[in-house]
Design a protein around this motif. Structure first.
Motif: not given
Length: 623
Positions: A556, A582, A586, A609-610, A612-617, A620
Protein backbone atom coordinates in the motif's frame (compact mmCIF):
# COMPACT_ATOMS: atom_id res chain seq x y z
CA UNK A 1 -32.83 23.84 -7.28
CA UNK A 2 -33.61 26.82 -5.10
CA UNK A 3 -36.87 28.61 -5.84
CA UNK A 4 -36.03 32.32 -5.72
CA UNK A 5 -39.76 33.09 -5.70
CA UNK A 6 -40.28 31.01 -2.55
CA UNK A 7 -41.39 33.92 -0.36
CA UNK A 8 -43.87 35.12 -2.97
CA UNK A 9 -45.30 31.72 -3.90
CA UNK A 10 -45.54 30.25 -0.39
CA UNK A 11 -48.85 30.36 1.46
CA UNK A 12 -48.00 30.92 5.14
CA UNK A 13 -50.60 31.23 7.88
CA UNK A 14 -49.94 34.72 9.22
CA UNK A 15 -52.80 37.19 9.39
CA UNK A 16 -55.39 34.83 10.92
CA UNK A 17 -52.88 32.86 12.98
CA UNK A 18 -53.90 32.70 16.63
CA UNK A 19 -50.44 31.41 17.54
CA UNK A 20 -48.90 34.76 16.58
CA UNK A 21 -49.08 37.81 18.78
CA UNK A 22 -51.03 40.84 17.71
CA UNK A 23 -47.96 43.12 17.42
CA UNK A 24 -46.23 40.56 15.19
CA UNK A 25 -49.17 40.47 12.80
CA UNK A 26 -49.65 44.23 12.75
CA UNK A 27 -45.93 44.87 12.26
CA UNK A 28 -46.00 42.46 9.32
CA UNK A 29 -49.03 44.21 7.82
CA UNK A 30 -47.46 47.65 8.17
CA UNK A 31 -44.27 46.45 6.53
CA UNK A 32 -46.24 44.89 3.67
CA UNK A 33 -48.05 48.18 3.16
CA UNK A 34 -44.74 50.07 3.20
CA UNK A 35 -42.93 48.03 0.55
CA UNK A 36 -45.68 46.42 -1.52
CA UNK A 37 -48.73 48.67 -1.44
CA UNK A 38 -46.95 52.03 -1.09
CA UNK A 39 -43.86 50.90 -3.03
CA UNK A 40 -41.59 52.74 -0.61
CA UNK A 41 -37.83 52.26 -0.81
CA UNK A 42 -37.02 53.86 2.54
CA UNK A 43 -35.72 51.56 5.24
CA UNK A 44 -38.60 50.34 7.41
CA UNK A 45 -38.16 50.67 11.19
CA UNK A 46 -40.11 48.46 13.63
CA UNK A 47 -39.95 48.90 17.40
CA UNK A 48 -40.92 45.92 19.59
CA UNK A 49 -40.00 45.66 23.29
CA UNK A 50 -37.85 42.81 24.55
CA UNK A 51 -39.83 39.60 24.96
CA UNK A 52 -42.65 40.46 22.58
CA UNK A 53 -41.37 38.37 19.67
CA UNK A 54 -38.82 40.16 17.46
CA UNK A 55 -37.26 36.91 16.22
CA UNK A 56 -40.64 35.49 15.25
CA UNK A 57 -41.46 38.71 13.45
CA UNK A 58 -38.23 38.43 11.44
CA UNK A 59 -39.34 34.93 10.48
CA UNK A 60 -42.59 36.12 8.86
CA UNK A 61 -41.49 39.47 7.37
CA UNK A 62 -40.14 38.08 4.05
CA UNK A 63 -43.39 36.36 2.99
CA UNK A 64 -45.19 38.23 0.25
CA UNK A 65 -42.58 41.00 0.36
CA UNK A 66 -39.22 39.51 -0.67
CA UNK A 67 -38.65 38.48 -4.28
CA UNK A 68 -35.47 36.60 -3.49
CA UNK A 69 -33.05 35.69 -0.73
CA UNK A 70 -33.12 37.30 2.70
CA UNK A 71 -30.14 38.30 4.83
CA UNK A 72 -30.59 38.59 8.62
CA UNK A 73 -27.83 40.57 10.34
CA UNK A 74 -27.27 40.49 14.11
CA UNK A 75 -24.89 42.70 16.14
CA UNK A 76 -23.36 39.97 18.30
CA UNK A 77 -22.95 36.20 18.57
CA UNK A 78 -25.41 35.70 21.43
CA UNK A 79 -28.20 37.27 19.37
CA UNK A 80 -27.13 35.43 16.21
CA UNK A 81 -27.29 32.07 17.98
CA UNK A 82 -30.73 32.84 19.40
CA UNK A 83 -32.09 33.86 15.98
CA UNK A 84 -30.55 30.80 14.31
CA UNK A 85 -32.02 28.41 16.89
CA UNK A 86 -35.49 29.85 16.41
CA UNK A 87 -35.42 29.82 12.59
CA UNK A 88 -33.40 26.63 12.06
CA UNK A 89 -35.78 24.22 10.24
CA UNK A 90 -34.13 21.30 12.01
CA UNK A 91 -34.48 22.72 15.52
CA UNK A 92 -37.11 20.97 17.70
CA UNK A 93 -38.72 24.33 18.48
CA UNK A 94 -38.60 25.76 15.00
CA UNK A 95 -40.68 28.94 14.95
CA UNK A 96 -42.57 28.31 11.69
CA UNK A 97 -43.79 24.90 12.82
CA UNK A 98 -44.44 25.58 16.50
CA UNK A 99 -46.38 28.72 15.64
CA UNK A 100 -48.19 26.90 12.81
CA UNK A 101 -47.04 29.28 10.09
CA UNK A 102 -46.62 26.05 8.14
CA UNK A 103 -47.83 22.56 8.90
CA UNK A 104 -45.29 20.53 6.95
CA UNK A 105 -41.52 20.33 7.18
CA UNK A 106 -40.91 20.64 3.44
CA UNK A 107 -42.81 23.93 3.27
CA UNK A 108 -40.12 25.72 5.28
CA UNK A 109 -37.47 28.00 3.77
CA UNK A 110 -33.87 26.83 3.60
CA UNK A 111 -31.68 28.54 6.19
CA UNK A 112 -27.92 28.75 6.63
CA UNK A 113 -25.55 30.38 9.06
CA UNK A 114 -22.82 32.21 7.16
CA UNK A 115 -19.28 31.45 8.23
CA UNK A 116 -15.91 31.85 6.57
CA UNK A 117 -16.03 28.20 5.44
CA UNK A 118 -19.54 28.39 4.03
CA UNK A 119 -19.47 27.00 0.49
CA UNK A 120 -20.77 28.78 -2.58
CA UNK A 121 -23.20 25.91 -3.08
CA UNK A 122 -24.71 26.42 0.40
CA UNK A 123 -25.11 30.13 -0.28
CA UNK A 124 -26.82 29.46 -3.60
CA UNK A 125 -29.24 27.01 -1.98
CA UNK A 126 -30.32 29.33 0.83
CA UNK A 127 -33.55 31.26 1.18
CA UNK A 128 -32.32 32.89 4.40
CA UNK A 129 -28.74 33.65 5.42
CA UNK A 130 -28.07 34.54 9.07
CA UNK A 131 -24.81 36.11 10.19
CA UNK A 132 -23.13 38.27 12.75
CA UNK A 133 -22.19 41.76 11.54
CA UNK A 134 -18.48 40.97 11.86
CA UNK A 135 -18.79 38.56 8.93
CA UNK A 136 -19.48 41.59 6.72
CA UNK A 137 -16.33 43.52 7.56
CA UNK A 138 -14.48 44.49 4.39
CA UNK A 139 -11.07 43.89 5.92
CA UNK A 140 -11.81 40.15 6.08
CA UNK A 141 -11.11 38.06 2.98
CA UNK A 142 -14.09 35.89 3.92
CA UNK A 143 -16.49 38.86 4.20
CA UNK A 144 -19.86 38.07 2.67
CA UNK A 145 -19.81 41.21 0.52
CA UNK A 146 -16.71 39.80 -1.17
CA UNK A 147 -18.50 36.54 -1.91
CA UNK A 148 -21.81 37.64 -3.44
CA UNK A 149 -23.09 40.20 -5.93
CA UNK A 150 -24.83 43.32 -4.69
CA UNK A 151 -28.20 41.95 -5.89
CA UNK A 152 -27.79 38.55 -4.19
CA UNK A 153 -30.37 39.50 -1.54
CA UNK A 154 -33.75 41.12 -2.07
CA UNK A 155 -34.32 41.84 1.62
CA UNK A 156 -32.08 42.59 4.61
CA UNK A 157 -33.44 42.39 8.17
CA UNK A 158 -31.31 44.03 10.87
CA UNK A 159 -31.83 42.92 14.46
CA UNK A 160 -31.13 45.42 17.28
CA UNK A 161 -31.00 48.10 14.60
CA UNK A 162 -29.84 50.90 16.89
CA UNK A 163 -26.35 49.60 16.05
CA UNK A 164 -26.88 50.12 12.34
CA UNK A 165 -25.29 53.58 12.12
CA UNK A 166 -21.80 52.11 12.69
CA UNK A 167 -19.37 52.05 9.76
CA UNK A 168 -19.56 48.32 9.02
CA UNK A 169 -23.34 48.44 8.86
CA UNK A 170 -23.37 51.50 6.63
CA UNK A 171 -20.76 50.04 4.27
CA UNK A 172 -22.77 46.84 3.95
CA UNK A 173 -26.06 48.61 3.34
CA UNK A 174 -24.36 50.81 0.72
CA UNK A 175 -23.14 47.67 -1.07
CA UNK A 176 -26.63 46.13 -1.07
CA UNK A 177 -28.15 49.50 -1.99
CA UNK A 178 -31.12 48.14 -3.97
CA UNK A 179 -32.24 45.79 -1.21
CA UNK A 180 -35.34 46.22 0.93
CA UNK A 181 -34.08 46.97 4.45
CA UNK A 182 -36.06 46.36 7.64
CA UNK A 183 -34.65 47.49 10.98
CA UNK A 184 -36.06 45.85 14.09
CA UNK A 185 -35.20 47.11 17.57
CA UNK A 186 -36.53 47.38 21.09
CA UNK A 187 -34.55 50.52 21.90
CA UNK A 188 -34.58 52.94 18.95
CA UNK A 189 -32.81 55.71 20.82
CA UNK A 190 -29.00 55.73 20.80
CA UNK A 191 -26.81 57.07 23.60
CA UNK A 192 -25.02 59.34 21.09
CA UNK A 193 -28.29 60.83 19.91
CA UNK A 194 -27.74 59.74 16.31
CA UNK A 195 -30.93 58.79 14.51
CA UNK A 196 -31.57 55.48 12.80
CA UNK A 197 -32.07 56.01 9.08
CA UNK A 198 -35.49 55.00 7.81
CA UNK A 199 -39.23 55.40 8.29
CA UNK A 200 -41.00 54.20 11.43
CA UNK A 201 -43.71 51.84 10.17
CA UNK A 202 -44.74 50.37 13.51
CA UNK A 203 -44.04 50.80 17.22
CA UNK A 204 -45.49 48.65 19.97
CA UNK A 205 -45.17 50.38 23.37
CA UNK A 206 -43.82 48.52 26.38
CA UNK A 207 -46.92 49.59 28.26
CA UNK A 208 -49.07 47.66 25.78
CA UNK A 209 -46.86 44.61 26.13
CA UNK A 210 -47.27 44.78 29.89
CA UNK A 211 -51.02 45.26 29.68
CA UNK A 212 -51.31 42.19 27.44
CA UNK A 213 -49.05 40.11 29.68
CA UNK A 214 -46.53 39.44 26.92
CA UNK A 215 -43.74 40.24 29.37
CA UNK A 216 -43.27 40.09 33.14
CA UNK A 217 -44.76 42.70 35.41
CA UNK A 218 -42.16 44.76 37.19
CA UNK A 219 -41.55 46.42 40.52
CA UNK A 220 -38.64 48.47 41.77
CA UNK A 221 -37.20 47.84 45.23
CA UNK A 222 -34.48 50.14 46.42
CA UNK A 223 -32.56 49.97 49.65
CA UNK A 224 -32.75 53.15 51.72
CA UNK A 225 -29.97 53.56 54.31
CA UNK A 226 -30.64 55.24 57.64
CA UNK A 227 -27.40 57.21 57.40
CA UNK A 228 -24.53 57.35 54.91
CA UNK A 229 -21.06 58.64 55.71
CA UNK A 230 -18.29 59.35 53.19
CA UNK A 231 -14.59 60.08 53.24
CA UNK A 232 -13.52 62.70 50.74
CA UNK A 233 -10.06 61.17 50.52
CA UNK A 234 -9.63 57.45 51.11
CA UNK A 235 -6.52 58.19 53.15
CA UNK A 236 -8.41 60.63 55.38
CA UNK A 237 -10.52 59.33 58.28
CA UNK A 238 -12.73 62.43 58.38
CA UNK A 239 -16.34 61.41 57.77
CA UNK A 240 -19.01 63.52 56.10
CA UNK A 241 -22.70 62.69 56.02
CA UNK A 242 -24.52 62.52 52.70
CA UNK A 243 -26.36 65.73 53.61
CA UNK A 244 -23.07 67.53 54.32
CA UNK A 245 -21.60 66.41 51.00
CA UNK A 246 -24.60 67.88 49.18
CA UNK A 247 -25.19 70.97 51.31
CA UNK A 248 -21.53 72.01 51.26
CA UNK A 249 -21.20 71.05 47.58
CA UNK A 250 -18.09 69.04 48.42
CA UNK A 251 -18.66 66.56 45.61
CA UNK A 252 -21.13 66.21 42.75
CA UNK A 253 -23.78 63.52 42.30
CA UNK A 254 -21.61 61.47 39.93
CA UNK A 255 -18.98 61.16 42.64
CA UNK A 256 -21.61 60.14 45.19
CA UNK A 257 -23.16 57.45 43.01
CA UNK A 258 -19.78 56.00 42.02
CA UNK A 259 -18.66 55.93 45.64
CA UNK A 260 -21.85 54.08 46.62
CA UNK A 261 -21.39 51.65 43.73
CA UNK A 262 -17.87 50.70 44.83
CA UNK A 263 -18.72 50.56 48.52
CA UNK A 264 -18.66 46.94 49.70
CA UNK A 265 -20.89 47.85 52.62
CA UNK A 266 -23.56 49.36 50.37
CA UNK A 267 -23.29 46.46 47.93
CA UNK A 268 -23.75 43.94 50.72
CA UNK A 269 -27.12 45.43 51.65
CA UNK A 270 -28.35 45.06 48.05
CA UNK A 271 -26.89 41.53 47.85
CA UNK A 272 -28.78 40.52 50.98
CA UNK A 273 -32.04 42.09 49.79
CA UNK A 274 -31.81 40.45 46.36
CA UNK A 275 -31.17 37.03 47.96
CA UNK A 276 -34.16 37.52 50.24
CA UNK A 277 -36.38 38.16 47.21
CA UNK A 278 -34.81 35.23 45.36
CA UNK A 279 -35.52 32.80 48.19
CA UNK A 280 -39.15 33.91 48.28
CA UNK A 281 -39.52 33.37 44.54
CA UNK A 282 -37.70 30.04 44.41
CA UNK A 283 -39.93 28.64 47.17
CA UNK A 284 -42.48 27.86 44.42
CA UNK A 285 -40.04 25.48 42.72
CA UNK A 286 -39.44 27.74 39.71
CA UNK A 287 -35.66 28.22 39.17
CA UNK A 288 -35.64 32.01 39.38
CA UNK A 289 -32.26 33.72 39.23
CA UNK A 290 -30.64 37.05 40.00
CA UNK A 291 -28.83 38.89 37.24
CA UNK A 292 -26.44 41.53 38.57
CA UNK A 293 -24.58 44.23 36.67
CA UNK A 294 -21.20 45.53 37.80
CA UNK A 295 -18.95 48.47 36.87
CA UNK A 296 -15.89 46.40 35.98
CA UNK A 297 -14.45 42.90 36.16
CA UNK A 298 -12.75 43.73 39.45
CA UNK A 299 -16.03 45.06 40.81
CA UNK A 300 -17.87 41.94 39.57
CA UNK A 301 -15.39 39.69 41.36
CA UNK A 302 -16.04 41.64 44.56
CA UNK A 303 -19.79 41.08 44.13
CA UNK A 304 -19.19 37.40 43.40
CA UNK A 305 -17.42 37.01 46.74
CA UNK A 306 -20.32 38.71 48.54
CA UNK A 307 -22.92 36.45 46.93
CA UNK A 308 -20.86 33.32 47.52
CA UNK A 309 -20.33 34.25 51.19
CA UNK A 310 -24.13 34.36 51.41
CA UNK A 311 -24.47 30.82 50.10
CA UNK A 312 -25.16 31.48 46.40
CA UNK A 313 -23.61 29.75 43.39
CA UNK A 314 -22.47 32.38 40.90
CA UNK A 315 -21.68 32.53 37.18
CA UNK A 316 -19.55 35.57 36.35
CA UNK A 317 -19.44 36.40 32.65
CA UNK A 318 -17.43 39.11 30.94
CA UNK A 319 -15.78 39.84 27.60
CA UNK A 320 -12.29 38.76 28.70
CA UNK A 321 -13.26 35.12 29.25
CA UNK A 322 -11.93 32.50 26.78
CA UNK A 323 -14.74 31.22 24.56
CA UNK A 324 -14.66 27.72 26.04
CA UNK A 325 -14.91 29.00 29.61
CA UNK A 326 -17.67 31.44 28.64
CA UNK A 327 -19.69 28.57 27.14
CA UNK A 328 -19.23 26.52 30.30
CA UNK A 329 -20.59 29.36 32.41
CA UNK A 330 -23.48 30.03 30.05
CA UNK A 331 -24.40 26.34 30.21
CA UNK A 332 -24.34 26.49 34.01
CA UNK A 333 -26.98 29.22 33.77
CA UNK A 334 -29.15 27.30 31.32
CA UNK A 335 -28.85 24.11 33.39
CA UNK A 336 -29.78 25.88 36.65
CA UNK A 337 -26.42 25.18 38.32
CA UNK A 338 -26.24 28.74 39.63
CA UNK A 339 -28.63 31.12 41.36
CA UNK A 340 -26.80 34.36 40.51
CA UNK A 341 -25.47 35.68 37.21
CA UNK A 342 -23.08 38.63 37.32
CA UNK A 343 -22.14 40.27 34.05
CA UNK A 344 -19.89 43.03 32.83
CA UNK A 345 -20.90 44.27 29.37
CA UNK A 346 -21.62 40.73 28.18
CA UNK A 347 -25.23 39.61 28.69
CA UNK A 348 -26.93 42.68 27.31
CA UNK A 349 -29.38 42.81 24.45
CA UNK A 350 -30.24 39.51 22.86
CA UNK A 351 -29.54 37.29 25.85
CA UNK A 352 -32.74 35.55 26.85
CA UNK A 353 -33.21 33.37 29.90
CA UNK A 354 -36.77 33.58 31.18
CA UNK A 355 -35.80 32.61 34.73
CA UNK A 356 -33.85 35.83 35.25
CA UNK A 357 -36.37 37.53 37.52
CA UNK A 358 -34.35 39.83 39.78
CA UNK A 359 -32.20 42.61 38.34
CA UNK A 360 -29.64 43.69 40.92
CA UNK A 361 -27.99 46.96 39.93
CA UNK A 362 -24.58 47.78 41.40
CA UNK A 363 -23.53 50.52 39.01
CA UNK A 364 -24.82 53.99 38.18
CA UNK A 365 -26.31 54.22 34.69
CA UNK A 366 -25.80 57.56 32.94
CA UNK A 367 -28.02 56.84 29.93
CA UNK A 368 -31.46 55.37 29.46
CA UNK A 369 -30.47 52.90 26.72
CA UNK A 370 -28.10 50.64 28.73
CA UNK A 371 -30.42 50.85 31.73
CA UNK A 372 -33.40 49.70 29.66
CA UNK A 373 -31.35 46.94 28.05
CA UNK A 374 -30.35 45.60 31.45
CA UNK A 375 -33.86 45.77 32.88
CA UNK A 376 -35.01 44.04 29.70
CA UNK A 377 -33.12 40.92 30.73
CA UNK A 378 -35.71 40.18 33.43
CA UNK A 379 -38.82 41.00 31.40
CA UNK A 380 -39.19 37.75 29.44
CA UNK A 381 -42.27 35.95 30.73
CA UNK A 382 -42.21 32.43 32.17
CA UNK A 383 -44.63 30.07 30.43
CA UNK A 384 -48.02 29.73 32.16
CA UNK A 385 -47.67 25.97 32.46
CA UNK A 386 -44.57 26.55 34.63
CA UNK A 387 -45.97 29.38 36.74
CA UNK A 388 -47.01 28.38 40.26
CA UNK A 389 -48.15 31.78 41.58
CA UNK A 390 -48.62 35.25 40.05
CA UNK A 391 -45.34 36.23 41.73
CA UNK A 392 -43.45 34.02 39.27
CA UNK A 393 -44.13 36.53 36.50
CA UNK A 394 -43.33 39.66 38.47
CA UNK A 395 -39.72 40.74 38.13
CA UNK A 396 -37.89 42.93 40.63
CA UNK A 397 -35.29 45.63 40.11
CA UNK A 398 -33.16 46.06 43.25
CA UNK A 399 -30.57 48.75 43.92
CA UNK A 400 -29.25 51.18 46.49
CA UNK A 401 -31.26 54.41 46.67
CA UNK A 402 -28.18 56.59 46.24
CA UNK A 403 -27.16 55.10 42.87
CA UNK A 404 -29.10 57.95 41.27
CA UNK A 405 -31.44 55.86 39.11
CA UNK A 406 -34.68 57.66 39.91
CA UNK A 407 -34.90 59.55 36.62
CA UNK A 408 -34.36 56.35 34.64
CA UNK A 409 -37.08 54.51 36.56
CA UNK A 410 -39.41 57.35 35.65
CA UNK A 411 -39.71 55.87 32.16
CA UNK A 412 -41.20 52.67 33.56
CA UNK A 413 -43.49 54.59 35.90
CA UNK A 414 -44.95 56.51 32.99
CA UNK A 415 -45.30 53.33 30.92
CA UNK A 416 -47.30 51.85 33.79
CA UNK A 417 -49.69 54.78 33.73
CA UNK A 418 -50.11 54.47 29.97
CA UNK A 419 -50.75 50.74 30.25
CA UNK A 420 -53.89 51.49 32.26
CA UNK A 421 -55.51 53.33 29.37
CA UNK A 422 -53.98 51.78 26.24
CA UNK A 423 -56.55 49.64 24.43
CA UNK A 424 -55.25 49.64 20.91
CA UNK A 425 -51.88 49.81 19.24
CA UNK A 426 -50.70 53.37 18.63
CA UNK A 427 -47.69 53.33 16.35
CA UNK A 428 -47.14 57.06 16.54
CA UNK A 429 -46.74 57.39 20.31
CA UNK A 430 -43.62 59.47 20.98
CA UNK A 431 -40.78 57.86 22.87
CA UNK A 432 -39.90 59.37 26.19
CA UNK A 433 -36.93 61.69 26.08
CA UNK A 434 -35.03 61.35 29.28
CA UNK A 435 -32.04 63.60 28.88
CA UNK A 436 -29.02 62.62 30.89
CA UNK A 437 -26.15 64.88 31.81
CA UNK A 438 -23.10 64.40 29.61
CA UNK A 439 -20.62 66.04 31.95
CA UNK A 440 -17.31 64.37 32.69
CA UNK A 441 -17.42 61.80 35.49
CA UNK A 442 -14.90 62.12 38.29
CA UNK A 443 -13.10 58.78 38.37
CA UNK A 444 -11.95 58.55 41.97
CA UNK A 445 -14.36 57.73 44.78
CA UNK A 446 -14.58 58.02 48.53
CA UNK A 447 -15.22 55.35 51.13
CA UNK A 448 -18.84 54.96 52.19
CA UNK A 449 -20.12 53.73 55.55
CA UNK A 450 -23.67 53.08 56.69
CA UNK A 451 -25.24 53.62 60.07
CA UNK A 452 -28.49 51.97 61.11
CA UNK A 453 -30.49 49.08 59.66
CA UNK A 454 -31.91 50.86 56.63
CA UNK A 455 -35.12 49.93 54.85
CA UNK A 456 -36.45 49.04 51.43
CA UNK A 457 -39.03 50.84 49.32
CA UNK A 458 -41.18 49.09 46.73
CA UNK A 459 -42.44 50.81 43.63
CA UNK A 460 -44.94 48.65 41.75
CA UNK A 461 -44.79 48.76 37.99
CA UNK A 462 -48.01 47.13 36.93
CA UNK A 463 -50.34 44.51 38.33
CA UNK A 464 -51.22 42.03 35.59
CA UNK A 465 -52.87 38.63 35.27
CA UNK A 466 -50.99 35.67 33.85
CA UNK A 467 -51.90 34.57 30.38
CA UNK A 468 -54.67 31.98 30.70
CA UNK A 469 -53.41 29.78 27.93
CA UNK A 470 -50.20 29.41 25.91
CA UNK A 471 -49.16 26.98 23.30
CA UNK A 472 -48.27 23.56 24.64
CA UNK A 473 -46.38 20.94 22.73
CA UNK A 474 -48.74 18.68 20.82
CA UNK A 475 -49.28 15.57 22.91
CA UNK A 476 -49.39 13.16 20.00
CA UNK A 477 -46.04 14.36 18.66
CA UNK A 478 -44.49 14.25 22.12
CA UNK A 479 -45.68 10.67 22.66
CA UNK A 480 -44.28 9.56 19.32
CA UNK A 481 -40.99 11.29 20.02
CA UNK A 482 -40.75 9.55 23.39
CA UNK A 483 -41.35 6.13 21.85
CA UNK A 484 -38.79 6.73 19.13
CA UNK A 485 -36.28 7.86 21.74
CA UNK A 486 -36.72 4.56 23.56
CA UNK A 487 -36.15 2.62 20.35
CA UNK A 488 -33.29 4.79 19.08
CA UNK A 489 -31.59 6.24 22.19
CA UNK A 490 -28.44 7.33 20.34
CA UNK A 491 -30.18 9.42 17.69
CA UNK A 492 -30.35 13.20 18.36
CA UNK A 493 -33.79 14.53 19.28
CA UNK A 494 -33.75 16.87 16.27
CA UNK A 495 -33.43 13.94 13.88
CA UNK A 496 -36.13 11.97 15.70
CA UNK A 497 -38.48 14.94 15.53
CA UNK A 498 -38.06 15.15 11.77
CA UNK A 499 -38.78 11.42 11.52
CA UNK A 500 -42.03 11.93 13.42
CA UNK A 501 -43.09 14.82 11.20
CA UNK A 502 -42.18 13.08 7.98
CA UNK A 503 -44.03 9.94 9.08
CA UNK A 504 -47.15 12.03 9.65
CA UNK A 505 -46.82 13.57 6.20
CA UNK A 506 -46.58 10.14 4.60
CA UNK A 507 -43.41 10.70 2.58
CA UNK A 508 -39.90 11.95 3.17
CA UNK A 509 -39.01 15.51 2.30
CA UNK A 510 -36.54 15.96 -0.52
CA UNK A 511 -36.10 19.65 0.26
CA UNK A 512 -32.78 20.68 1.77
CA UNK A 513 -33.52 23.23 4.48
CA UNK A 514 -30.04 23.57 5.99
CA UNK A 515 -27.62 23.39 3.04
CA UNK A 516 -24.63 24.17 5.26
CA UNK A 517 -25.51 21.36 7.69
CA UNK A 518 -26.41 19.09 4.80
CA UNK A 519 -22.86 19.30 3.44
CA UNK A 520 -21.37 19.02 6.90
CA UNK A 521 -23.32 15.82 7.53
CA UNK A 522 -22.11 14.33 4.25
CA UNK A 523 -18.54 15.23 5.18
CA UNK A 524 -18.98 13.75 8.64
CA UNK A 525 -20.58 10.58 7.27
CA UNK A 526 -17.68 10.06 4.91
CA UNK A 527 -15.15 10.72 7.66
CA UNK A 528 -16.96 8.35 10.02
CA UNK A 529 -17.11 5.61 7.36
CA UNK A 530 -13.33 5.77 6.94
CA UNK A 531 -12.10 6.37 10.48
CA UNK A 532 -14.80 4.76 12.61
CA UNK A 533 -15.73 1.80 10.44
CA UNK A 534 -13.22 0.87 7.74
CA UNK A 535 -9.94 1.37 9.60
CA UNK A 536 -11.09 -0.43 12.79
CA UNK A 537 -12.46 -3.30 10.69
CA UNK A 538 -9.12 -3.74 8.90
CA UNK A 539 -7.15 -3.50 12.14
CA UNK A 540 -9.27 -6.22 13.76
CA UNK A 541 -9.66 -8.47 10.75
CA UNK A 542 -5.94 -8.65 10.04
CA UNK A 543 -4.87 -8.46 13.69
CA UNK A 544 -2.71 -5.42 13.04
CA UNK A 545 -1.48 -3.49 16.12
CA UNK A 546 -3.17 -0.12 16.05
CA UNK A 547 -0.15 1.84 17.24
CA UNK A 548 2.54 -0.25 15.57
CA UNK A 549 4.25 0.47 12.26
CA UNK A 550 4.23 -2.96 10.55
CA UNK A 551 2.23 -1.64 7.59
CA UNK A 552 5.12 0.59 6.55
CA UNK A 553 6.44 -2.33 4.43
CA UNK A 554 3.04 -3.06 2.82
CA UNK A 555 2.51 -2.67 -0.92
CA UNK A 556 0.00 0.00 0.00
CA UNK A 557 2.82 2.37 0.86
CA UNK A 558 5.12 1.97 -2.10
CA UNK A 559 5.73 4.22 -5.07
CA UNK A 560 3.87 7.53 -4.94
CA UNK A 561 2.31 6.62 -1.59
CA UNK A 562 5.58 5.87 0.18
CA UNK A 563 5.47 9.32 1.82
CA UNK A 564 2.54 8.22 3.96
CA UNK A 565 4.54 5.62 5.92
CA UNK A 566 7.31 8.17 6.45
CA UNK A 567 4.99 10.92 7.61
CA UNK A 568 2.62 8.81 9.74
CA UNK A 569 4.13 6.56 12.39
CA UNK A 570 1.26 4.22 13.28
CA UNK A 571 -0.75 1.60 11.38
CA UNK A 572 -4.20 3.12 12.00
CA UNK A 573 -3.04 6.56 10.88
CA UNK A 574 -1.37 5.14 7.77
CA UNK A 575 -4.56 3.34 6.71
CA UNK A 576 -6.76 6.40 7.30
CA UNK A 577 -4.36 8.70 5.45
CA UNK A 578 -4.11 6.28 2.53
CA UNK A 579 -7.87 6.01 2.13
CA UNK A 580 -8.38 9.77 2.50
CA UNK A 581 -5.63 10.68 0.03
CA UNK A 582 -6.64 8.10 -2.57
CA UNK A 583 -10.25 9.24 -2.33
CA UNK A 584 -9.32 12.89 -2.86
CA UNK A 585 -7.27 11.81 -5.89
CA UNK A 586 -10.20 10.00 -7.46
CA UNK A 587 -12.68 12.83 -6.81
CA UNK A 588 -10.08 15.21 -8.21
CA UNK A 589 -10.39 17.89 -5.52
CA UNK A 590 -8.30 17.80 -2.35
CA UNK A 591 -10.23 20.50 -0.46
CA UNK A 592 -13.45 18.82 0.65
CA UNK A 593 -14.96 22.09 1.85
CA UNK A 594 -15.52 22.91 -1.82
CA UNK A 595 -17.19 19.59 -2.71
CA UNK A 596 -20.77 19.64 -3.97
CA UNK A 597 -23.41 17.13 -2.80
CA UNK A 598 -22.86 15.16 -5.99
CA UNK A 599 -19.13 14.90 -5.28
CA UNK A 600 -19.83 13.62 -1.78
CA UNK A 601 -22.25 11.04 -3.18
CA UNK A 602 -19.63 9.93 -5.66
CA UNK A 603 -17.02 9.76 -2.90
CA UNK A 604 -19.20 7.46 -0.81
CA UNK A 605 -19.26 4.99 -3.70
CA UNK A 606 -15.56 5.37 -4.51
CA UNK A 607 -14.49 4.75 -0.90
CA UNK A 608 -16.19 1.37 -0.94
CA UNK A 609 -14.12 0.36 -3.99
CA UNK A 610 -10.95 1.57 -2.28
CA UNK A 611 -11.86 -0.41 0.82
CA UNK A 612 -12.16 -3.58 -1.26
CA UNK A 613 -8.80 -2.81 -2.92
CA UNK A 614 -7.02 -2.35 0.43
CA UNK A 615 -8.40 -5.65 1.70
CA UNK A 616 -7.31 -7.46 -1.45
CA UNK A 617 -3.74 -6.20 -1.05
CA UNK A 618 -3.69 -7.12 2.63
CA UNK A 619 -5.17 -10.54 1.84
CA UNK A 620 -2.25 -11.23 -0.49
CA UNK A 621 0.22 -10.15 2.17
CA UNK A 622 -1.32 -12.14 5.01
CA UNK A 623 -1.64 -15.54 3.33
Amino acid sequence: MLNLNYFIESIPNIESNEELREPQIIAYQRTYEHFVMNKERNHAIIVLPTGVGKTGLMGILPFGISFGRVLIITPQLVIKDAVLDSLDPEHPKNFWLTRKIFERFEELPSVIEYESKTSDWALEQSNIVILNIHKLQERLDSALIKRVDSNFFDMIIIDEAHHSTANTWETSLAYFSNTKVIKVTGTPERTDGEKIEGQLVYKYPLSQAMANNYVKSLERIHYVPDQLFFTIDKNDNTLFSLEQIRDMNLKDEDWITRSVAFSEECSLRVVEESIKILNEKRSTGVPHKIIAVACSIWHAEQLQRLYEKNGQDVALVHSKLPKEELNIRLRSIENHKVQVVIHVAKLGEGYDHKYLSIAAIFRPFRHKLPYEQFVGRVLRAIDPDEVQTPEDNIACVVHHKELGLESLWKFYKEEKEKSDVIKYIRDDDPLLNDRVSQKKIEKHTGSVFEDGKGSVERDSFIDTELLKERERRQKIEADKLKKLKELLPNIPDEALLQMVRREEEGSPSSKILRPDKYLFRKMRNLDDRIKKEMVPEIILEYNIPMDGSQLSISKLFTGKYKWISKKVNNNAGMLATYLEYRLNEQVGISDRSTWSPEEYDSALNLIEDLFILVKKILDSEHK
